[in-house]
Enzyme design. Structure first.
Site, PDB file in Angstrom:
ATOM      1  N   THR A  46       0.853  -1.190   0.000  1.00 48.03           N
ATOM      2  CA  THR A  46       0.000   0.000   0.000  1.00 48.03           C
ATOM      3  C   THR A  46       0.887   1.239   0.000  1.00 48.03           C
ATOM      4  O   THR A  46       2.074   1.172   0.337  1.00 48.03           O
ATOM      5  CB  THR A  46      -0.962  -0.002   1.209  1.00 48.03           C
ATOM      6  OG1 THR A  46      -0.190  -0.046   2.408  1.00 48.03           O
ATOM      7  CG2 THR A  46      -1.921  -1.180   1.145  1.00 48.03           C
ATOM      8  N   THR A  48       1.523   4.523   1.577  1.00 44.70           N
ATOM      9  CA  THR A  48       2.382   5.047   2.636  1.00 44.70           C
ATOM     10  C   THR A  48       3.280   3.966   3.217  1.00 44.70           C
ATOM     11  O   THR A  48       4.435   4.230   3.563  1.00 44.70           O
ATOM     12  CB  THR A  48       1.520   5.697   3.741  1.00 44.70           C
ATOM     13  OG1 THR A  48       0.712   6.714   3.144  1.00 44.70           O
ATOM     14  CG2 THR A  48       2.364   6.305   4.840  1.00 44.70           C
ATOM     15  N   CYS A  49       2.784   2.754   3.293  1.00 46.07           N
ATOM     16  CA  CYS A  49       3.577   1.652   3.843  1.00 46.07           C
ATOM     17  C   CYS A  49       4.831   1.410   2.998  1.00 46.07           C
ATOM     18  O   CYS A  49       5.918   1.191   3.524  1.00 46.07           O
ATOM     19  CB  CYS A  49       2.742   0.373   3.915  1.00 46.07           C
ATOM     20  SG  CYS A  49       1.236   0.553   4.882  1.00 46.07           S
ATOM     21  N   THR A  50       4.661   1.464   1.687  1.00 48.87           N
ATOM     22  CA  THR A  50       5.743   1.167   0.753  1.00 48.87           C
ATOM     23  C   THR A  50       6.655   2.361   0.501  1.00 48.87           C
ATOM     24  O   THR A  50       7.868   2.204   0.382  1.00 48.87           O
ATOM     25  CB  THR A  50       5.157   0.670  -0.582  1.00 48.87           C
ATOM     26  OG1 THR A  50       4.388  -0.506  -0.315  1.00 48.87           O
ATOM     27  CG2 THR A  50       6.240   0.347  -1.592  1.00 48.87           C
ATOM     28  N   VAL A  54       8.265   1.604   5.474  1.00 51.90           N
ATOM     29  CA  VAL A  54       9.386   0.662   5.336  1.00 51.90           C
ATOM     30  C   VAL A  54      10.686   1.403   5.005  1.00 51.90           C
ATOM     31  O   VAL A  54      11.710   1.143   5.650  1.00 51.90           O
ATOM     32  CB  VAL A  54       9.068  -0.456   4.316  1.00 51.90           C
ATOM     33  CG1 VAL A  54      10.311  -1.252   3.965  1.00 51.90           C
ATOM     34  CG2 VAL A  54       7.982  -1.383   4.868  1.00 51.90           C
TER      35      VAL A  54
END
Length: 164
Positions: A46, A48-50, A54
């Protein structure tokens, strides 16, 4: 009830990809006598996660190492196949970040960090947070109010709070 600073993490079995397929990892065993950073994301691949969460831990991994952290772990309510592929595609695996799946969301629910956002297809997922844990006890907990934000739960945010 949501987990708080001073609480012991509940035992949970998370999943990783081993040589012969998915393998269980007991959180109590993983944290016993160790210093770990555990951060959770709403979903692999997704936005913001990517692009933010991370990468913030890839950038700060060496700083956590200098602080004596034994392991940096990313958890998501996804399957272990997805977590392995995502770790490889983001460079997290190469950076030494452990990618663990909370496939059933049992750990996420047990610590009171589950949320659901039907408009974007995120059902029974994890809130975005980061914590520093010593011997299974939460010492620092930074949770975002908005799952699309990555500020206090970013690697840099957790490092600041660990130094305070």
């Amino acid at each position: 009830m949501t987990i708080s600073v001073g609480d012991k993490l509940p035992n949970a079995t998370l999943l990783t990809m081993g040589a012969d397929g998915p393998e269980g990892v007991e959180l109590a065993t993983l944290t016993k006598g160790r210093k770990i950073v555990l951060f959770a994301v709403p979903g692999a691949y997704t936005g913001t996660c990517t692009t933010a969460h991370v990468p913030s831990f890839i950038r700060t991994k060496a700083d956590f190492d200098k602080k004596g952290v034994d392991e940096v772990i990313c958890v998501s309510v996804n399957d272990p196949f997805v977590m392995q592929a995502w770790g490889e595609s983001t460079g997290a695996a190469k950076a030494g970040i452990t990618m663990l799946a909370d496939a059933e969301g049992a750990f996420t629910k047990a610590i009171g960090m589950a949320f659901t956002a039907p408009p974007v297809g995120l059902i029974n997922r994890s809130q975005r947070f980061a914590m520093y844990v010593e011997d299974g006890v939460v010492k620092v907990l930074n949770a975002e109010d908005n799952p699309g934000m990555c500020e206090t739960s970013a690697g840099e945010g957790l490092l600041v709070d660990m130094s305070a």
